[in-house]
Write a protein that holds these residues in place. Sequence first.
Motif, short mmCIF file in Angstrom:
data_model
loop_
_atom_site.label_atom_id
_atom_site.label_comp_id
_atom_site.label_asym_id
_atom_site.label_seq_id
_atom_site.Cartn_x
_atom_site.Cartn_y
_atom_site.Cartn_z
N PRO A 347 0.78 -1.24 0.00
CA PRO A 347 0.00 0.00 0.00
C PRO A 347 0.82 1.30 0.00
O PRO A 347 0.24 2.37 0.14
CB PRO A 347 -0.80 -0.12 1.31
N PHE A 348 2.14 1.21 -0.16
CA PHE A 348 2.97 2.40 -0.03
C PHE A 348 3.31 2.98 -1.41
O PHE A 348 3.74 2.26 -2.31
CB PHE A 348 4.25 2.09 0.73
N LYS A 349 3.17 4.30 -1.56
CA LYS A 349 3.40 4.95 -2.84
C LYS A 349 4.87 5.02 -3.20
O LYS A 349 5.22 5.25 -4.37
CB LYS A 349 2.81 6.36 -2.82
N PHE A 350 5.75 4.84 -2.22
CA PHE A 350 7.18 4.92 -2.52
C PHE A 350 7.73 3.64 -3.15
O PHE A 350 8.90 3.57 -3.51
CB PHE A 350 7.99 5.28 -1.26
N ILE A 351 6.89 2.62 -3.31
CA ILE A 351 7.33 1.37 -3.93
C ILE A 351 7.46 1.56 -5.44
O ILE A 351 6.50 1.90 -6.12
CB ILE A 351 6.36 0.21 -3.63
N GLU A 352 8.65 1.33 -5.98
CA GLU A 352 8.89 1.41 -7.42
C GLU A 352 8.85 0.02 -8.07
O GLU A 352 8.60 -0.11 -9.26
CB GLU A 352 10.25 2.06 -7.71
N LYS A 353 9.09 -1.00 -7.25
CA LYS A 353 9.08 -2.38 -7.77
C LYS A 353 8.84 -3.33 -6.61
O LYS A 353 9.43 -3.16 -5.54
CB LYS A 353 10.41 -2.71 -8.46
N TYR A 354 7.99 -4.31 -6.84
CA TYR A 354 7.76 -5.39 -5.86
C TYR A 354 7.83 -6.71 -6.60
O TYR A 354 7.08 -6.94 -7.55
CB TYR A 354 6.41 -5.22 -5.18
N ASN A 355 8.71 -7.57 -6.17
CA ASN A 355 8.86 -8.88 -6.79
C ASN A 355 8.73 -9.95 -5.72
O ASN A 355 9.63 -10.14 -4.91
CB ASN A 355 10.22 -8.99 -7.49
N SER A 356 7.58 -10.64 -5.70
CA SER A 356 7.40 -11.75 -4.78
C SER A 356 8.17 -12.95 -5.31
O SER A 356 7.95 -13.40 -6.44
CB SER A 356 5.91 -12.10 -4.64
N MET A 357 9.09 -13.45 -4.52
CA MET A 357 9.98 -14.52 -4.97
C MET A 357 9.62 -15.87 -4.36
O MET A 357 10.37 -16.83 -4.49
CB MET A 357 11.43 -14.15 -4.57
N SER A 358 8.46 -15.94 -3.69
CA SER A 358 8.09 -17.16 -2.96
C SER A 358 6.61 -17.46 -3.17
O SER A 358 5.81 -16.57 -3.48
CB SER A 358 8.38 -17.00 -1.47
N GLN A 359 6.27 -18.71 -2.95
CA GLN A 359 4.89 -19.16 -3.05
C GLN A 359 4.40 -19.66 -1.71
O GLN A 359 5.17 -20.25 -0.93
CB GLN A 359 4.75 -20.27 -4.10
N VAL A 360 3.12 -19.43 -1.45
CA VAL A 360 2.50 -19.99 -0.26
C VAL A 360 2.66 -21.51 -0.30
O VAL A 360 2.49 -22.15 -1.34
CB VAL A 360 1.00 -19.59 -0.20
N GLY A 361 3.00 -22.08 0.84
CA GLY A 361 3.23 -23.52 0.91
C GLY A 361 4.70 -23.91 0.90
O GLY A 361 5.05 -25.07 1.09
N THR A 362 5.59 -22.91 0.70
CA THR A 362 7.03 -23.16 0.71
C THR A 362 7.54 -23.17 2.15
O THR A 362 7.16 -22.33 2.96
CB THR A 362 7.78 -22.09 -0.09
N THR A 363 8.41 -24.13 2.46
CA THR A 363 9.02 -24.20 3.78
C THR A 363 10.39 -23.54 3.75
O THR A 363 11.20 -23.83 2.87
CB THR A 363 9.14 -25.66 4.25
N PHE A 364 10.63 -22.66 4.70
CA PHE A 364 11.89 -21.92 4.77
C PHE A 364 12.64 -22.26 6.04
O PHE A 364 12.05 -22.53 7.08
CB PHE A 364 11.63 -20.41 4.74
#
Length: 405
Positions: A347-364
């Motif tokens: 929700p922040f206007k200062f974001i120029e790029k967002y790249n989700s690198m993970s999927q729900v269900g992944t174990t870290f």
Amino acid sequence: MSILIYNSSKYEYTPITNDWFKDVQDTIVLFTPEKNYDSYKHLESNNIHIITFKNWRENWEIEFKAIELHSIYKFTKIITFRENDIIRSAYLRELLNIPGQSIESAQFFRDKFIMKSHLKRNDILTPHFSNIKSFSDIYLFIKKNNYPVIIKPRLGAGSVNTFVIKNEEELFYFFRNELRTFNLNELIIEEFIEGDVYHIDGIVNKGRPLIISPSKYINNCLQFKNGSSTCSVMLDESNKLYSQLIEYTENLLSKIVKTDVYIFHLEVFISNSEIIFCEIASRAGGGEIEFCISKKYGIYLNKELFSLAVSGKLNSSIKYNDNIKSMGWLLSSPKSGLLKTIPESIPFKFIEKYNSMSQVGTTFNIAKSSVHAIASFACSGNSEADVTDNILKLDHWFKSRCIYN
């Protein structure tokens, strides 16, 4: 003229597009791991061929294939973008008598002992360091320089397998639990430097830096071991360190093992007002460094590396963007557990790029390197301080909304 692109990098890290080749009429052959094919197949055409390989790091069929195709296409350039490919492609250039980064240059940029030894001889201040041939080298180094020390691979990247050893108990733990995965002569030992860490990024053509962009790590590159995210911010031009780091970089680049065209990612410590060399690589920095530079200067480093290597000129003009006052980036580190929820939007206007690198269900598990992340971000702001605040705010917000089981 034919060009071999020797590229183990994923598309998300090196997004090669058709625009790179708009003025290239000759044959281009792209070598890449089999798993990368789907992301690069859009490039295929009458003069662009993609050849994939399994087990990239251990597969010497790659060299045999390059030799075979060289007899057909007579490659005039071999271009690579990823750190782990630099030495291998340099040997291939020498074998095929193709100009470009030499073995000597590649080893300088990759091997931290060769790198630091060369720069120390050329009056660049470095931490105390030593190569390791036996236990005696470690023992004597600590006896002379005291704890804490750093032990890490000579050919390492991304702070992987970098160990901070603060006392004898931790040294014994290292020998019992970590050393068995290495040969001693693959490692280097250094004194630990207390201070802030900066990175300076740019591109050089025929000895002339075209861009020098200084930034500061908000968290240093080893704090991922404590669960902290890796992030940095470009320095304001009004920051006195801005001009100091540019001058330092120009001096250092004049003393390295020469190569005509290269990207550089330089890291230094500032401790007690002294700039102390950490390391340098001949490739684009990780995280969203390349994206931030593109927003600020109007060029993508890897795209321009290709263009300079092939034509001797830039693909795009360097245009300083006055509308972007400052940029920074964040690699949000994972927590241990099964990822159940990750935000789809920010929700922040200062974001120029967002790249989700993970999927729900992944174990870290806890992060293994400074670039191990579940998402990456590029952020803008009115100043260095503003971007720093934005990044810290974003990191807290994002981590609070990533739910793990």
